[in-house]
Design an enzyme around this catalytic site. Structure first.
Site, PDB file in Angstrom:
ATOM      1  N   TYR A 155       1.089  -1.351  -0.101  1.00  0.00           N
ATOM      2  CA  TYR A 155       0.066  -0.145  -0.061  1.00  0.00           C
ATOM      3  C   TYR A 155       0.880   1.131   0.009  1.00  0.00           C
ATOM      4  O   TYR A 155       0.739   2.209  -0.670  1.00  0.00           O
ATOM      5  CB  TYR A 155      -0.891  -0.019   1.184  1.00  0.00           C
ATOM      6  CG  TYR A 155      -1.984   0.902   1.311  1.00  0.00           C
ATOM      7  CD1 TYR A 155      -3.251   1.036   0.796  1.00  0.00           C
ATOM      8  CD2 TYR A 155      -1.632   2.125   2.203  1.00  0.00           C
ATOM      9  CE1 TYR A 155      -4.022   1.838   0.991  1.00  0.00           C
ATOM     10  CE2 TYR A 155      -2.673   3.416   2.194  1.00  0.00           C
ATOM     11  CZ  TYR A 155      -3.865   3.029   1.684  1.00  0.00           C
ATOM     12  OH  TYR A 155      -5.100   3.904   2.120  1.00  0.00           O
ATOM     13  N   LYS A 159       0.816   4.139  -2.816  1.00  0.00           N
ATOM     14  CA  LYS A 159       0.501   5.541  -2.439  1.00  0.00           C
ATOM     15  C   LYS A 159       1.700   6.654  -2.760  1.00  0.00           C
ATOM     16  O   LYS A 159       1.584   7.528  -3.106  1.00  0.00           O
ATOM     17  CB  LYS A 159       0.080   5.359  -0.892  1.00  0.00           C
ATOM     18  CG  LYS A 159      -1.305   4.715  -0.878  1.00  0.00           C
ATOM     19  CD  LYS A 159      -2.504   5.253  -1.559  1.00  0.00           C
ATOM     20  CE  LYS A 159      -3.780   4.761  -1.188  1.00  0.00           C
ATOM     21  NZ  LYS A 159      -4.968   5.211  -2.274  1.00  0.00           N
TER      22      LYS A 159
HETATM   23  N1  CAA Z   1       5.491  -1.798  14.814  1.00  0.00           N
HETATM   24  C1  CAA Z   1       6.305  -2.849  15.176  1.00  0.00           C
HETATM   25  N2  CAA Z   1       6.290  -4.199  15.446  1.00  0.00           N
HETATM   26  C2  CAA Z   1       4.666  -4.245  15.031  1.00  0.00           C
HETATM   27  C3  CAA Z   1       4.097  -3.496  14.646  1.00  0.00           C
HETATM   28  C4  CAA Z   1       4.535  -1.958  14.736  1.00  0.00           C
HETATM   29  N3  CAA Z   1       3.475  -1.111  14.117  1.00  0.00           N
HETATM   30  N4  CAA Z   1       2.558  -4.043  14.321  1.00  0.00           N
HETATM   31  C5  CAA Z   1       3.000  -5.331  15.017  1.00  0.00           C
HETATM   32  N5  CAA Z   1       4.022  -5.356  15.403  1.00  0.00           N
HETATM   33  C6  CAA Z   1       4.752  -6.577  15.674  1.00  0.00           C
HETATM   34  C7  CAA Z   1       3.976  -7.668  16.439  1.00  0.00           C
HETATM   35  O1  CAA Z   1       3.805  -7.137  17.842  1.00  0.00           O
HETATM   36  C8  CAA Z   1       4.447  -9.109  16.214  1.00  0.00           C
HETATM   37  O2  CAA Z   1       5.577  -9.207  17.242  1.00  0.00           O
HETATM   38  P1  CAA Z   1       5.815 -10.633  17.940  1.00  0.00           P
HETATM   39  O3  CAA Z   1       5.979 -11.470  16.714  1.00  0.00           O
HETATM   40  O4  CAA Z   1       7.121 -10.311  18.709  1.00  0.00           O
HETATM   41  O5  CAA Z   1       4.566 -11.033  18.360  1.00  0.00           O
HETATM   42  C9  CAA Z   1       5.121  -8.847  14.905  1.00  0.00           C
HETATM   43  O6  CAA Z   1       5.274  -7.433  14.696  1.00  0.00           O
HETATM   44  C10 CAA Z   1       4.078  -9.638  13.714  1.00  0.00           C
HETATM   45  O7  CAA Z   1       3.002  -9.203  14.098  1.00  0.00           O
HETATM   46  P2  CAA Z   1       1.635  -9.887  13.666  1.00  0.00           P
HETATM   47  O8  CAA Z   1       1.983 -11.459  13.710  1.00  0.00           O
HETATM   48  O9  CAA Z   1       0.630  -9.642  14.471  1.00  0.00           O
HETATM   49  O10 CAA Z   1       1.415  -9.778  12.026  1.00  0.00           O
HETATM   50  P3  CAA Z   1       0.333  -9.918  11.384  1.00  0.00           P
HETATM   51  O11 CAA Z   1       0.487 -10.831  10.063  1.00  0.00           O
HETATM   52  O12 CAA Z   1      -0.966 -10.408  12.058  1.00  0.00           O
HETATM   53  O13 CAA Z   1      -0.030  -8.507  10.649  1.00  0.00           O
HETATM   54  C11 CAA Z   1      -0.867  -6.223  10.757  1.00  0.00           C
HETATM   55  C12 CAA Z   1      -0.108  -7.654  11.484  1.00  0.00           C
HETATM   56  C13 CAA Z   1      -2.302  -7.003  10.205  1.00  0.00           C
HETATM   57  C14 CAA Z   1      -0.022  -5.803   9.561  1.00  0.00           C
HETATM   58  C15 CAA Z   1      -1.182  -5.445  11.710  1.00  0.00           C
HETATM   59  O14 CAA Z   1      -0.041  -5.178  12.428  1.00  0.00           O
HETATM   60  C16 CAA Z   1      -1.920  -4.186  11.214  1.00  0.00           C
HETATM   61  O15 CAA Z   1      -3.096  -4.127  11.109  1.00  0.00           O
HETATM   62  N6  CAA Z   1      -1.439  -3.074  11.432  1.00  0.00           N
HETATM   63  C17 CAA Z   1      -1.848  -1.775  10.975  1.00  0.00           C
HETATM   64  C18 CAA Z   1      -1.784  -1.509   9.617  1.00  0.00           C
HETATM   65  C19 CAA Z   1      -2.609  -0.366   9.098  1.00  0.00           C
HETATM   66  O16 CAA Z   1      -2.269   0.784   9.891  1.00  0.00           O
HETATM   67  N7  CAA Z   1      -3.113  -0.228   8.308  1.00  0.00           N
HETATM   68  C20 CAA Z   1      -4.022   0.974   7.811  1.00  0.00           C
HETATM   69  C21 CAA Z   1      -5.260   0.560   7.073  1.00  0.00           C
HETATM   70  S1  CAA Z   1      -6.276   1.859   6.803  1.00  0.00           S
HETATM   71  C22 CAA Z   1      -5.398   2.691   5.581  1.00  0.00           C
HETATM   72  O17 CAA Z   1      -4.425   1.949   4.985  1.00  0.00           O
HETATM   73  C23 CAA Z   1      -5.905   4.081   5.184  1.00  0.00           C
HETATM   74  C24 CAA Z   1      -4.842   4.915   5.097  1.00  0.00           C
HETATM   75  O18 CAA Z   1      -4.293   5.211   4.061  1.00  0.00           O
HETATM   76  C25 CAA Z   1      -4.414   5.647   6.481  1.00  0.00           C
HETATM   77  P1  NAP Z   2     -13.672   2.420   1.413  1.00  0.00           P
HETATM   78  O1  NAP Z   2     -14.666   2.714   2.078  1.00  0.00           O
HETATM   79  O2  NAP Z   2     -13.286   1.057   1.439  1.00  0.00           O
HETATM   80  O3  NAP Z   2     -13.877   2.640  -0.305  1.00  0.00           O
HETATM   81  C1  NAP Z   2     -12.938   1.915  -0.886  1.00  0.00           C
HETATM   82  C2  NAP Z   2     -13.968   2.305  -2.495  1.00  0.00           C
HETATM   83  O4  NAP Z   2     -13.099   1.757  -3.455  1.00  0.00           O
HETATM   84  C3  NAP Z   2     -14.917   1.307  -2.749  1.00  0.00           C
HETATM   85  O5  NAP Z   2     -16.187   2.117  -3.174  1.00  0.00           O
HETATM   86  C4  NAP Z   2     -14.458   0.000  -3.242  1.00  0.00           C
HETATM   87  O6  NAP Z   2     -15.592  -0.466  -4.094  1.00  0.00           O
HETATM   88  C5  NAP Z   2     -13.753   0.756  -4.397  1.00  0.00           C
HETATM   89  N1  NAP Z   2     -12.938   0.048  -4.852  1.00  0.00           N
HETATM   90  C6  NAP Z   2     -11.967  -1.045  -4.687  1.00  0.00           C
HETATM   91  N2  NAP Z   2     -11.488  -1.649  -5.720  1.00  0.00           N
HETATM   92  C7  NAP Z   2     -11.851  -1.122  -6.870  1.00  0.00           C
HETATM   93  C8  NAP Z   2     -11.874  -1.563  -8.144  1.00  0.00           C
HETATM   94  N3  NAP Z   2     -10.863  -2.350  -8.701  1.00  0.00           N
HETATM   95  N4  NAP Z   2     -12.379  -0.885  -9.069  1.00  0.00           N
HETATM   96  C9  NAP Z   2     -13.410   0.250  -8.663  1.00  0.00           C
HETATM   97  N5  NAP Z   2     -13.807   0.427  -7.462  1.00  0.00           N
HETATM   98  C10 NAP Z   2     -13.036  -0.255  -6.564  1.00  0.00           C
HETATM   99  O7  NAP Z   2     -12.368   3.050   1.802  1.00  0.00           O
HETATM  100  P2  NAP Z   2     -11.953   4.745   1.662  1.00  0.00           P
HETATM  101  O8  NAP Z   2     -11.600   4.999   3.141  1.00  0.00           O
HETATM  102  O9  NAP Z   2     -13.374   5.503   1.426  1.00  0.00           O
HETATM  103  O10 NAP Z   2     -10.849   4.873   0.824  1.00  0.00           O
HETATM  104  C11 NAP Z   2     -10.994   5.618  -0.393  1.00  0.00           C
HETATM  105  C12 NAP Z   2      -9.514   6.061  -0.783  1.00  0.00           C
HETATM  106  O11 NAP Z   2      -8.833   6.786   0.100  1.00  0.00           O
HETATM  107  C13 NAP Z   2      -8.602   4.954  -0.974  1.00  0.00           C
HETATM  108  O12 NAP Z   2      -8.066   5.031  -2.203  1.00  0.00           O
HETATM  109  C14 NAP Z   2      -7.671   4.801   0.144  1.00  0.00           C
HETATM  110  O13 NAP Z   2      -6.606   4.068   0.104  1.00  0.00           O
HETATM  111  C15 NAP Z   2      -7.630   6.394   0.388  1.00  0.00           C
HETATM  112  N6  NAP Z   2      -7.305   6.630   1.755  1.00  0.00           N
HETATM  113  C16 NAP Z   2      -8.188   6.234   2.989  1.00  0.00           C
HETATM  114  C17 NAP Z   2      -7.782   6.620   4.106  1.00  0.00           C
HETATM  115  C18 NAP Z   2      -8.662   6.183   5.466  1.00  0.00           C
HETATM  116  O14 NAP Z   2      -8.299   6.357   6.346  1.00  0.00           O
HETATM  117  N7  NAP Z   2      -9.925   5.755   5.308  1.00  0.00           N
HETATM  118  C19 NAP Z   2      -6.771   7.354   4.366  1.00  0.00           C
HETATM  119  C20 NAP Z   2      -5.760   7.786   3.420  1.00  0.00           C
HETATM  120  C21 NAP Z   2      -6.279   7.360   1.991  1.00  0.00           C
HETATM  121  P3  NAP Z   2     -16.639  -1.730  -3.508  1.00  0.00           P
HETATM  122  O15 NAP Z   2     -17.267  -1.049  -2.332  1.00  0.00           O
HETATM  123  O16 NAP Z   2     -17.068  -2.488  -4.571  1.00  0.00           O
HETATM  124  O17 NAP Z   2     -15.366  -2.625  -2.731  1.00  0.00           O
END
Ligand code: CAA
Ligand code: NAP
Length: 248
Positions: A155, A159
């Site tokens: 990701y 990005k």
């Molecule tokens: N920093 C350092 N260590 C970390 C960590 C971090 N942030 N997070 C987890 N770890 C550690 C764990 O404690 C674990 O340590 P141990 O092996 O010693 O127990 C190790 O790393 C491995 O962790 P897991 O086995 O739990 O790993 P996993 O395969 O389950 O995956 C994960 C973990 C799903 C990636 C989880 O850490 C997670 O969800 N992290 C957050 C990711 C995130 O912020 N995503 C954003 C989604 S929303 C978005 O993307 C919108 C946007 O643009 C902002």
């Molecule tokens: P969301 O609610 O999960 O919405 C994502 C949207 O993208 C859904 O409508 C999904 O459609 C659509 N989509 C996924 N794959 C697609 C494809 N192949 N073709 C057409 N549409 C597709 O997420 P969101 O938070 O609104 O995210 C919107 C954007 O903002 C994303 O690019 C995300 O990375 C970015 N962003 C989000 C955050 C946050 O914190 N939420 C932060 C930074 C950036 P379906 O409903 O059909 O799956």
């Protein structure tokens, strides 16, 4: 007639959290808004709900990860409504996993949906924008493209790549009245963030100086600003909107 009434804005991933807020905001601003979707049932219900709230938004099917599908989507919009003036590349997905556990599929899906999509759509609207000497391309990136995040090599790479694309394209089309900008939201209250495990999410929120998730309307307002005529001199920029989570 208000000039804006003639402008057509395509928002990809329209039915998601941010997409919905962006569509509403642009509709409120007076644009002719077209929302892209993948799932027809979900999209029709979404369109009806928006209509009940007083927002008129068209819908069009398309898989942003697929070049031909984007081409068909853009052709449909141009035939039904007219040329696209504003493109908001908003569709995106996560497949979070540390690299040592990540599958090639998880890598490719995220790159295709979050980065190839920007090429797939921009490439197929850019000639029209060049011909008309006007365009706005707004790419929704992420704070995690700016600073990295545990579990998001795919990701973060996509990005960060979006912004590289923004900077180069901005230079290419600056003389043609087209601006290209990136928005990098922090953690915003949508399904994407709610999919993060609660304990991890709370930890993340505690690291945001404002102590809360961002609102979708707050990001939509920035999209509206960058789409406006008044933002004409802004191009190649990356706007952070993250409650102070990442300052640099
Ligand atoms: N920093 C350092 N260590 C970390 C960590 C971090 N942030 N997070 C987890 N770890 C550690 C764990 O404690 C674990 O340590 P141990 O092996 O010693 O127990 C190790 O790393 C491995 O962790 P897991 O086995 O739990 O790993 P996993 O395969 O389950 O995956 C994960 C973990 C799903 C990636 C989880 O850490 C997670 O969800 N992290 C957050 C990711 C995130 O912020 N995503 C954003 C989604 S929303 C978005 O993307 C919108 C946007 O643009 C902002
Ligand atoms: P969301 O609610 O999960 O919405 C994502 C949207 O993208 C859904 O409508 C999904 O459609 C659509 N989509 C996924 N794959 C697609 C494809 N192949 N073709 C057409 N549409 C597709 O997420 P969101 O938070 O609104 O995210 C919107 C954007 O903002 C994303 O690019 C995300 O990375 C970015 N962003 C989000 C955050 C946050 O914190 N939420 C932060 C930074 C950036 P379906 O409903 O059909 O799956």
């Amino acid at each position: 007639m208000d000039k804006k009434n003639k402008r057509i804005a395509l928002v990809t991933g329209a039915t998601g959290g941010l997409g919905t807020a962006i569509c509403k905001r642009l509709a409120q601003d007076g644009y002719h808004v077209v929302g892209n979707y993948r799932n027809i049932e979900k999209a029709q219900k979404w369109q009806e709900d928006l209509s009940k709230e007083g927002f008129k938004v068209e819908i069009v099917e398309g898989d942003v990860a697929n070049y031909e599908s984007c081409g068909q989507m853009i052709k449909t919009i141009e035939e039904k409504f007219g040329p696209i003036d504003i493109l908001v590349n908003n569709a995106g997905i996560t497949r979070d996993r540390p690299l040592h556990k990540m599958t090639p599929q998880e890598w490719h899906e995220v790159i295709a949906t979050n980065l190839d999509s920007v090429f797939n759509c921009a490439h197929q609207v850019i000639n029209g924008m060049r011909d008309r000497n006007f365009g706005r391309i707004i790419n929704i990136s992420s704070v995690n493209g700016q600073r990295g995040q545990f579990g998001q090599t795919n990701y973060s790479a996509a990005k960060a790549g979006m912004h590289g694309f923004t900077k180069s394209l901005a230079m290419e089309v600056a003389s043609k009245g087209i601006t290209v900008n990136t928005i990098s939201p922090g953690y915003i209250a949508t399904d994407m963030v709610m999919a993060v495990a609660e304990n991890i999410r709370n930890q993340i929120i505690s690291g945001i100086p404002m102590g809360r998730l961002g609102g979708t309307d707050e990001v939509a307002y920035l999209v509206s600003f960058l789409a406006s005529d008044e933002a004409n001199f802004i191009t190649g920029a990356n706007y952070a909107i993250n409650g102070g989570q990442h300052v640099y």
